[in-house]
Each structure stands twice: as structure tokens, then as C-alpha cells.
Scaffold this active site. Structure first.
Site, PDB file in Angstrom:
ATOM      1  N   ASP A  37      -0.911  11.426 -57.643  1.00  0.00           N
ATOM      2  CA  ASP A  37      -1.564  10.204 -57.149  1.00  0.00           C
ATOM      3  C   ASP A  37      -0.518   9.374 -56.413  1.00  0.00           C
ATOM      4  O   ASP A  37       0.636   9.326 -56.846  1.00  0.00           O
ATOM      5  CB  ASP A  37      -2.126   9.400 -58.356  1.00  0.00           C
ATOM      6  CG  ASP A  37      -3.264   8.474 -57.959  1.00  0.00           C
ATOM      7  OD1 ASP A  37      -3.043   7.627 -57.074  1.00  0.00           O
ATOM      8  OD2 ASP A  37      -4.360   8.605 -58.525  1.00  0.00           O
ATOM      9  N   TYR A  41     -15.401   7.120 -44.486  1.00  0.00           N
ATOM     10  CA  TYR A  41     -15.522   7.831 -45.775  1.00  0.00           C
ATOM     11  C   TYR A  41     -16.496   8.999 -45.636  1.00  0.00           C
ATOM     12  O   TYR A  41     -16.182  10.130 -45.987  1.00  0.00           O
ATOM     13  CB  TYR A  41     -16.016   6.844 -46.837  1.00  0.00           C
ATOM     14  CG  TYR A  41     -16.097   7.398 -48.239  1.00  0.00           C
ATOM     15  CD1 TYR A  41     -14.960   7.847 -48.900  1.00  0.00           C
ATOM     16  CD2 TYR A  41     -17.315   7.448 -48.922  1.00  0.00           C
ATOM     17  CE1 TYR A  41     -15.036   8.337 -50.207  1.00  0.00           C
ATOM     18  CE2 TYR A  41     -17.395   7.932 -50.221  1.00  0.00           C
ATOM     19  CZ  TYR A  41     -16.251   8.377 -50.858  1.00  0.00           C
ATOM     20  OH  TYR A  41     -16.328   8.854 -52.145  1.00  0.00           O
ATOM     21  N   SER A  46      -8.926   9.815 -53.143  1.00  0.00           N
ATOM     22  CA  SER A  46      -9.533   9.096 -52.005  1.00  0.00           C
ATOM     23  C   SER A  46      -9.910   7.691 -52.447  1.00  0.00           C
ATOM     24  O   SER A  46     -10.379   7.507 -53.571  1.00  0.00           O
ATOM     25  CB  SER A  46     -10.824   9.786 -51.518  1.00  0.00           C
ATOM     26  OG  SER A  46     -11.408   9.045 -50.462  1.00  0.00           O
ATOM     27  N   LYS A  64      -7.530  10.256 -43.611  1.00  0.00           N
ATOM     28  CA  LYS A  64      -6.436  11.223 -43.764  1.00  0.00           C
ATOM     29  C   LYS A  64      -6.544  12.010 -45.069  1.00  0.00           C
ATOM     30  O   LYS A  64      -6.333  13.218 -45.081  1.00  0.00           O
ATOM     31  CB  LYS A  64      -5.078  10.501 -43.689  1.00  0.00           C
ATOM     32  CG  LYS A  64      -4.678  10.181 -42.254  1.00  0.00           C
ATOM     33  CD  LYS A  64      -3.412   9.365 -42.184  1.00  0.00           C
ATOM     34  CE  LYS A  64      -2.184  10.182 -42.492  1.00  0.00           C
ATOM     35  NZ  LYS A  64      -0.949   9.353 -42.385  1.00  0.00           N
TER      36      LYS A  64
END
Ligand code: UDP
Length: 315
Positions: A34, A148, A78, A94
């Protein structure tokens, strides 16, 4: 027995951290990756010191070398709430594109099974209701949510391409609105926003006229469905969510009733491209995985409110 090794990207986030717990419970070794831009180390603090847990702070849009065996990859990194991906549009694009490419490359190298966290947002503002997996969606690519929605649509496409052309063992879950402990109170989503406002006796901000619908799934049910999907043979997308649909206005009233707050509902402008309806058709998950949600909203909300109350005591 050979212990399985699972990588969870976004493992310090809301869903990712629950998956870290689940795979540790299933006797796996978990590598949590993360970059902590929306994840929170508090979500995994209880796992530090556990010999089956490792944390790597890394932005998965960049190449990563992981030595040794990897059996499962769960790609959950995300930004995922509308406020987060509006604040972080480029990072969202990205991680959905470059990040998914990197983890697919890692899965290919390690001959690991990979599960992509996709979303009901691939259906956009849907013209078919409830949403079934064979519906292709109604997404505005140049609207604010496009960053998104299109990133996740690309992620699904590249996942299928790696399956078809590189023989990578892939799974795709389409996650509908999910809630529970470890959600951020300030992530801007309706559920934490309403609960936070209710606990402070502040106005509850319903966007639009509140007739738009959502269907909220408790996190334990979701994690159970994801685990079953990973262990199944299904390579095509599977919806996981709770089909119990409610309007946002009714939902605000429910939060008012359950918390016993003095808050009143106020109406604010509806964000652009806000889906008018959303409800998963879960017949595929039912027949294929024998999965269906077990925790109703009343019970799930109570557990989540208890978590938020606990957090307020700590902070
Ligand atoms: N919403 C709202 N008040 C808020 C936050 C969200 O009325 O303070 C609405 C939002 O416009 C949407 C629904 O609640 O119609 C669910 O929004 P959320 O941000 O939870 O996630 P979404 O399902 O849109 O991804």
C-alpha cells in the site's frame, strides 16, 4: 503442507485490510502492499508482529520485485470513494491501468492466481436494473467519475487479455456499495457521512432529492464472496453485493432512527453523473458460488456505528 502466500494491494485500505485478516485466518502468509494515500496503517496495526504478515509501502503503479513464491494476488489498490477519486484523478487512472498491468505481470511471473477488484461503477448510470454481469454499462468517459469508471473498465479488459493471451489465472469481482468497520468517516460516501453527521447532531446532507437508490453490503459478506470467487474457476466478472435496495432519503431516515439523533435532513446539489439506481443481480454468485449476503442493514449499521463511536473515543 505448503503455506500459500497472498499479496493484497491496497491492503491498508478498508476492504484490503479485511482481506489481509481473512487470508491470515485461512493460514496464508500475507504481503500487504500500500502507498497509504488513502489507506491507513491503523487498519493493519493489529497484524504487525504477526510472522505471517508483511507490509511493503509501495506505489503499485511502479515495478515491484517480490522474491520467492506467490500464490494469490488480490488487487485492491485504488482510491474508491467519489470524493477520493475526484481529489486523486490521475492516481486513480494510473493505479487502475499501470497498477493493474504491474500486478498482472507479477502474477504471470509467479504463476499466481490474481483477483481484480472491479466495481458496479463499470455499469455507470445504468439503463438496466438490477445490473447483471452481461450488461455493458452506461459510462460517461469524460465526466468526473470517468477517471474511476474507465480505469476499472480498462483493468477488466487487461485482466481478460492476460488471461487469454498469457494464460494467467484471473478472477474479476464487481463490488457494489460496501460498508463496515474501517471505513473512513471522512471518505465522503453517504454511509459514513450520514453516520458522522448523526453522531454530531448535524444536518444530514442528502444530495439531489434523495430518490436515487443504492444497495449496501456488509463487509464480512463481501469478503466471504470474494474468497469463494477466488477459489472458484470462474474467469468472467461476478457481482458481489447486497440486493436490498433503498433510496438515499430512506437511508438517511434509517440512520436517524437507529442513532436516535436530533439531526434533520437537508438537500444539496446532486453531483454530476451520480447514478440514479444501483442494485446487484446476484443470481450468478448464488448459483456459481452458493453465496448470498447474510447480514442485514440494521445489524450491519449497528456494528459500523459501534466502530465509529469507538474511533471517536480513541481520537
Ligand atoms: N450522497 C448523499 N450525501 C452525502 C454523500 C453521498 O446524498 O453526504 C449520495 C450520493 O450522491 C449518491 C449516494 O448517496 O447518490 C451514494 O453515494 P456514495 O458516495 O456513498 O457512493 P456511490 O454509490 O455514489 O459510489
Amino acid at each position: 503442507m505448503n503455506q500459500k502466500i497472498a499479496i493484497v494491494t491496497g491492503g491498508a485500505g478498508f476492504l484490503g485490510s479485511h482481506l489481509c485478516d481473512k487470508f491470515i485466518k485461512e493460514n496464508c502468509k500475507v504481503i500487504c502492499i500500500d502507498n497509504l494515500i488513502t489507506g491507513n496503517p491503523n487498519n493493519i496495526a493489529h497484524l504487525f508482529g504477526n510472522p505471517n504478515f508483511e507490509f511493503i509501502k509501495h506505489d503499485i503503479t511502479n515495478y515491484i520485485f517480490v522474491p520467492g513464491q506467490v500464490d494469490y494476488i488480490l488487487h485492491f489498490a485504488s482510491p474508491a470513494s467519489p470524493i477520493d477519486y475526484l481529489k486523486l484523478p490521475i492516481q486513480t487512472l494510473k493505479v487502475g491501468s499501470l497498477g493493474t498491468h504491474k500486478v498482472l505481470g507479477l502474477a504471470k511471473e509467479k504463476k499466481a492466481r490474481i483477483l481484480l477488484a472491479s466495481t458496479s461503477e463499470v455499469y455507470g448510470d445504468p439503463n438496466i436494473h438490477p445490473q447483471k454481469e452481461d450488461y455493458w454499462g452506461n459510462v460517461n468517459p469524460v465526466g468526473p467519475r470517468g477517471v474511476y469508471d474507465e480505469a476499472k473498465r480498462f483493468a477488466e479488459a487487461i485482466t481478460m487479455a492476460y488471461n487469454r493471451y498469457h494464460g494467467v489465472d484471473t478472477r474479476i469481482v464487481r463490488i457494489f456499495n460496501t460498508y463496515g468497520p474501517r471505513m473512513r468517516l471522512n471518505d465522503g460516501r453517504a454511509l459514513p457521512a450520514f453516520v458522522d453527521q448523526a453522531l454530531k447532531n448535524e444536518d444530514i446532507t442528502v444530495f439531489g432529492d434523495g430518490t436515487q437508490t443504492r444497495s449496501f453490503c456488509y463487509v464480512d459478506d463481501l469478503v466471504d464472496g470474494i474468497y469463494k470467487l477466488l477459489m472458484s474457476d470462474e474467469i468472467y466478472p461476478v457481482n458481489i453485493g447486497n440486493p436490498d435496495e433503498i433510496t438515499i432519503k430512506q437511508f438517511a431516515e434509517e440512520v436517524i432512527r437507529i442513532t436516535g439523533t436530533k439531526s434533520k435532513i437537508v438537500y444539496k446539489e446532486l453531483p454530476e453523473d451520480d447514478p440514479k439506481v444501483r442494485q446487484p443481480d446476484i443470481s450468478k454468485a448464488k448459483s456459481l458460488l452458493n453465496w448470498f449476503p447474510k447480514i442485514g442493514r440494521e445489524e450491519g449499521l449497528k456494528r459500523t456505528i459501534d466502530y465509529f463511536l469507538e474511533q471517536r473515543k480513541i481520537s
